[in-house]
Design a protein around this motif. Structure first.
Motif, PDB file in Angstrom:
ATOM      1  N   LEU A   1      20.910   4.958   4.500  1.00 27.64           N
ATOM      2  CA  LEU A   1      19.492   5.122   4.195  1.00 27.64           C
ATOM      3  C   LEU A   1      19.316   5.841   2.866  1.00 27.64           C
ATOM      4  O   LEU A   1      20.066   6.757   2.525  1.00 27.64           O
ATOM      5  N   THR A   2      18.314   5.434   2.134  1.00 26.92           N
ATOM      6  CA  THR A   2      17.963   6.161   0.918  1.00 26.92           C
ATOM      7  C   THR A   2      17.204   7.423   1.308  1.00 26.92           C
ATOM      8  O   THR A   2      16.730   7.550   2.447  1.00 26.92           O
ATOM      9  N   ASP A   3      17.070   8.354   0.384  1.00 29.72           N
ATOM     10  CA  ASP A   3      16.309   9.568   0.678  1.00 29.72           C
ATOM     11  C   ASP A   3      14.864   9.229   1.044  1.00 29.72           C
ATOM     12  O   ASP A   3      14.270   9.859   1.931  1.00 29.72           O
ATOM     13  N   SER A   4      14.310   8.229   0.389  1.00 30.99           N
ATOM     14  CA  SER A   4      12.943   7.816   0.682  1.00 30.99           C
ATOM     15  C   SER A   4      12.826   7.301   2.116  1.00 30.99           C
ATOM     16  O   SER A   4      11.867   7.614   2.826  1.00 30.99           O
ATOM     17  N   GLU A   5      13.823   6.530   2.547  1.00 33.12           N
ATOM     18  CA  GLU A   5      13.820   6.003   3.916  1.00 33.12           C
ATOM     19  C   GLU A   5      14.011   7.125   4.933  1.00 33.12           C
ATOM     20  O   GLU A   5      13.428   7.102   6.027  1.00 33.12           O
ATOM     21  N   LYS A   6      14.825   8.098   4.579  1.00 32.19           N
ATOM     22  CA  LYS A   6      15.027   9.250   5.468  1.00 32.19           C
ATOM     23  C   LYS A   6      13.735  10.048   5.617  1.00 32.19           C
ATOM     24  O   LYS A   6      13.369  10.452   6.725  1.00 32.19           O
ATOM     25  N   PHE A   7      13.049  10.263   4.501  1.00 35.58           N
ATOM     26  CA  PHE A   7      11.760  10.956   4.549  1.00 35.58           C
ATOM     27  C   PHE A   7      10.790  10.206   5.458  1.00 35.58           C
ATOM     28  O   PHE A   7      10.091  10.808   6.280  1.00 35.58           O
ATOM     29  N   GLU A   8      10.750   8.892   5.288  1.00 37.98           N
ATOM     30  CA  GLU A   8       9.824   8.078   6.072  1.00 37.98           C
ATOM     31  C   GLU A   8      10.157   8.144   7.562  1.00 37.98           C
ATOM     32  O   GLU A   8       9.262   8.245   8.408  1.00 37.98           O
ATOM     33  N   TYR A   9      11.440   8.093   7.891  1.00 34.15           N
ATOM     34  CA  TYR A   9      11.864   8.152   9.283  1.00 34.15           C
ATOM     35  C   TYR A   9      11.510   9.509   9.903  1.00 34.15           C
ATOM     36  O   TYR A   9      10.987   9.575  11.024  1.00 34.15           O
ATOM     37  N   LEU A  10      11.778  10.586   9.175  1.00 33.45           N
ATOM     38  CA  LEU A  10      11.472  11.931   9.679  1.00 33.45           C
ATOM     39  C   LEU A  10       9.964  12.127   9.842  1.00 33.45           C
ATOM     40  O   LEU A  10       9.518  12.745  10.813  1.00 33.45           O
ATOM     41  N   GLN A  11       9.200  11.594   8.907  1.00 31.37           N
ATOM     42  CA  GLN A  11       7.753  11.695   8.993  1.00 31.37           C
ATOM     43  C   GLN A  11       7.238  10.960  10.237  1.00 31.37           C
ATOM     44  O   GLN A  11       6.365  11.457  10.958  1.00 31.37           O
ATOM     45  N   GLY A  12       7.813   9.784  10.498  1.00 27.48           N
ATOM     46  CA  GLY A  12       7.407   9.024  11.671  1.00 27.48           C
ATOM     47  C   GLY A  12       7.723   9.754  12.971  1.00 27.48           C
ATOM     48  O   GLY A  12       6.908   9.777  13.898  1.00 27.48           O
ATOM     49  N   MET A  13       8.917  10.363  13.046  1.00 28.21           N
ATOM     50  CA  MET A  13       9.282  11.107  14.248  1.00 28.21           C
ATOM     51  C   MET A  13       8.384  12.323  14.441  1.00 28.21           C
ATOM     52  O   MET A  13       7.946  12.620  15.550  1.00 28.21           O
TER      53      MET A  13
ATOM     54  N   MET B   1       0.848  -1.199   0.000  1.00 29.75           N
ATOM     55  CA  MET B   1       0.000   0.000   0.000  1.00 29.75           C
ATOM     56  C   MET B   1       0.876   1.239   0.000  1.00 29.75           C
ATOM     57  O   MET B   1       1.822   1.338   0.773  1.00 29.75           O
ATOM     58  N   ALA B   2       0.603   2.149  -0.883  1.00 23.21           N
ATOM     59  CA  ALA B   2       1.434   3.340  -1.010  1.00 23.21           C
ATOM     60  C   ALA B   2       1.242   4.255   0.190  1.00 23.21           C
ATOM     61  O   ALA B   2       0.154   4.352   0.756  1.00 23.21           O
ATOM     62  N   SER B   3       2.344   4.917   0.590  1.00 27.49           N
ATOM     63  CA  SER B   3       2.283   5.852   1.717  1.00 27.49           C
ATOM     64  C   SER B   3       1.511   7.091   1.300  1.00 27.49           C
ATOM     65  O   SER B   3       1.548   7.499   0.133  1.00 27.49           O
ATOM     66  N   PRO B   4       0.772   7.695   2.236  1.00 31.46           N
ATOM     67  CA  PRO B   4       0.041   8.924   1.894  1.00 31.46           C
ATOM     68  C   PRO B   4       1.011  10.040   1.552  1.00 31.46           C
ATOM     69  O   PRO B   4       2.136  10.079   2.055  1.00 31.46           O
ATOM     70  N   PRO B   5       0.618  10.951   0.673  1.00 31.29           N
ATOM     71  CA  PRO B   5       1.516  12.039   0.286  1.00 31.29           C
ATOM     72  C   PRO B   5       1.867  12.919   1.486  1.00 31.29           C
ATOM     73  O   PRO B   5       1.051  13.106   2.393  1.00 31.29           O
ATOM     74  N   ILE B   6       3.094  13.435   1.485  1.00 28.79           N
ATOM     75  CA  ILE B   6       3.553  14.296   2.573  1.00 28.79           C
ATOM     76  C   ILE B   6       3.093  15.726   2.308  1.00 28.79           C
ATOM     77  O   ILE B   6       3.141  16.214   1.181  1.00 28.79           O
ATOM     78  N   GLU B   7       2.628  16.386   3.364  1.00 26.10           N
ATOM     79  CA  GLU B   7       2.197  17.774   3.229  1.00 26.10           C
ATOM     80  C   GLU B   7       3.362  18.643   2.743  1.00 26.10           C
ATOM     81  O   GLU B   7       4.526  18.345   3.038  1.00 26.10           O
ATOM     82  N   PRO B   8       3.070  19.726   2.015  1.00 22.67           N
ATOM     83  CA  PRO B   8       4.137  20.552   1.433  1.00 22.67           C
ATOM     84  C   PRO B   8       5.139  21.082   2.447  1.00 22.67           C
ATOM     85  O   PRO B   8       6.350  20.995   2.230  1.00 22.67           O
ATOM     86  N   LEU B   9       4.678  21.620   3.580  1.00 25.34           N
ATOM     87  CA  LEU B   9       5.593  22.218   4.546  1.00 25.34           C
ATOM     88  C   LEU B   9       6.506  21.176   5.199  1.00 25.34           C
ATOM     89  O   LEU B   9       7.725  21.382   5.261  1.00 25.34           O
TER      90      LEU B   9
ATOM     91  N   PHE C   1      11.802  18.252   5.621  1.00 25.26           N
ATOM     92  CA  PHE C   1      12.561  17.008   5.469  1.00 25.26           C
ATOM     93  C   PHE C   1      13.679  17.174   4.437  1.00 25.26           C
ATOM     94  O   PHE C   1      14.799  16.702   4.642  1.00 25.26           O
ATOM     95  N   ALA C   2      13.359  17.835   3.335  1.00 29.67           N
ATOM     96  CA  ALA C   2      14.358  18.023   2.277  1.00 29.67           C
ATOM     97  C   ALA C   2      15.535  18.856   2.795  1.00 29.67           C
ATOM     98  O   ALA C   2      16.701  18.568   2.479  1.00 29.67           O
ATOM     99  N   ARG C   3      15.236  19.872   3.602  1.00 31.17           N
ATOM    100  CA  ARG C   3      16.300  20.723   4.141  1.00 31.17           C
ATOM    101  C   ARG C   3      17.174  19.939   5.125  1.00 31.17           C
ATOM    102  O   ARG C   3      18.404  20.079   5.119  1.00 31.17           O
TER     103      ARG C   3
END
Length: 266
Positions: A34-46, A1-9, A14-16
């Motif tokens: 970690l890949t960038d995708s994994e980093k995004f996922e980790y930051l989103q979880g935190m 199942m695809a992850s829900p899109p991340i809000e713009p802000l 996360f990118a910064r």
């Protein structure tokens, strides 16, 4: 199942963070990065699990517009973190943070023993070196110093010769610039105490105690130039925006204050 899109802000935050040198997640030796995708996922979880922890760890990397995202949280610790971060973003506080980070970096460079060794400082500021140290060296001492700076390998010798050439060219440029400033001055202003100008006729004589004192003054002058951002070849952006250079002791004090402040009377 695809992850829900991340809000713009949050996505901008996360990118910064990922683009910085910050450690996203502690890993064991030998583990793949970690890949960038994994980093995004980790930051989103935190962020979802503990926005206060997210601010504590990465808040120093965020911009003012990013902090608006956290206004929706009615939480004491988040509010506390926001207040501290917004304070740091003010101009005066930012200058203090920047200078403190440079000071922590200076201590690290001093411990490493390369950036502030005599050879490197002489290479960066040959005129200042002459003011404090060079004018008191005998011809034999100068020859010994240059020989110590050279390498027994041919490539090392070639690099050393290039260093000497660059240092001599920079010394000439600095002296010419100094002479132009002196000529443009309409009156003689009182100047801070410093070592006298080089004596071209003979080597000035001072005792060993005075030499050690001038070495210390030269080091202090170079340290001050570093703190003031006056080293032309140094990339200050890697220090000024790097939370890793925040004082560990100051962080501990801040954490203790935050802990006791959070204990509300019952």
């Amino acid at each position: 199942m695809a992850s829900p899109p991340i809000e713009p802000l949050p996505a901008q935050m996360f990118a910064r963070i990922i683009a910085s040198d910050a450690i996203i997640k502690s890993q064991q030796r030998g583990e793949p990065d970690l890949t960038d995708s994994e980093k995004f996922e980790y930051l989103q979880g935190m962020l979802n699990q503990s926005p206060a922890k997210f601010l504590m760890k990465y808040g120093g990397l965020l911009l003012e517009q990013h902090l608006l995202y956290f206004k929706k949280y009615q939480d004491y610790e988040v509010t506390f973190r926001l207040r501290e971060l917004q304070k740091n973003l003010s101009d005066s506080a930012r200058k203090v943070v920047r200078r403190n980070r440079r000071f922590e970096c200076l201590k690290k460079l001093m411990d490493e023993g390369v950036h502030f060794c005599e050879k490197e400082m002489r290479q960066r500021e040959p005129l200042l070196y002459e003011h404090y140290i060079g004018q008191y060296l005998t011809a034999e001492e100068r020859e010994t110093l240059d020989r110590q700076c050279s390498d027994i390998m041919l490539s090392g010798k070639m690099l050393h010769q290039e260093d000497v050439k660059q240092r001599e060219e920079l010394l000439l440029q600095q002296r010419e610039a100094e002479e132009m400033v002196e000529e443009d001055e309409s009156s003689e202003d009182e100047e801070p105490e410093q070592a006298p100008q080089p004596n071209n006729d003979s080597t000035a004589k001072i005792n060993e105690k005075e030499k050690r004192m001038l070495h210390r003054e030269f080091l202090r002058a170079m340290q001050l130039k570093f703190l003031n951002g006056e080293e032309r070849e140094f990339d200050y952006s890697r220090v000024d925006s790097n939370v890793e250079y925040d004082s560990i002791e100051q962080r501990r004090i801040d954490e203790e204050e935050q802990y006791f402040d959070s204990e509300e009377p019952t």
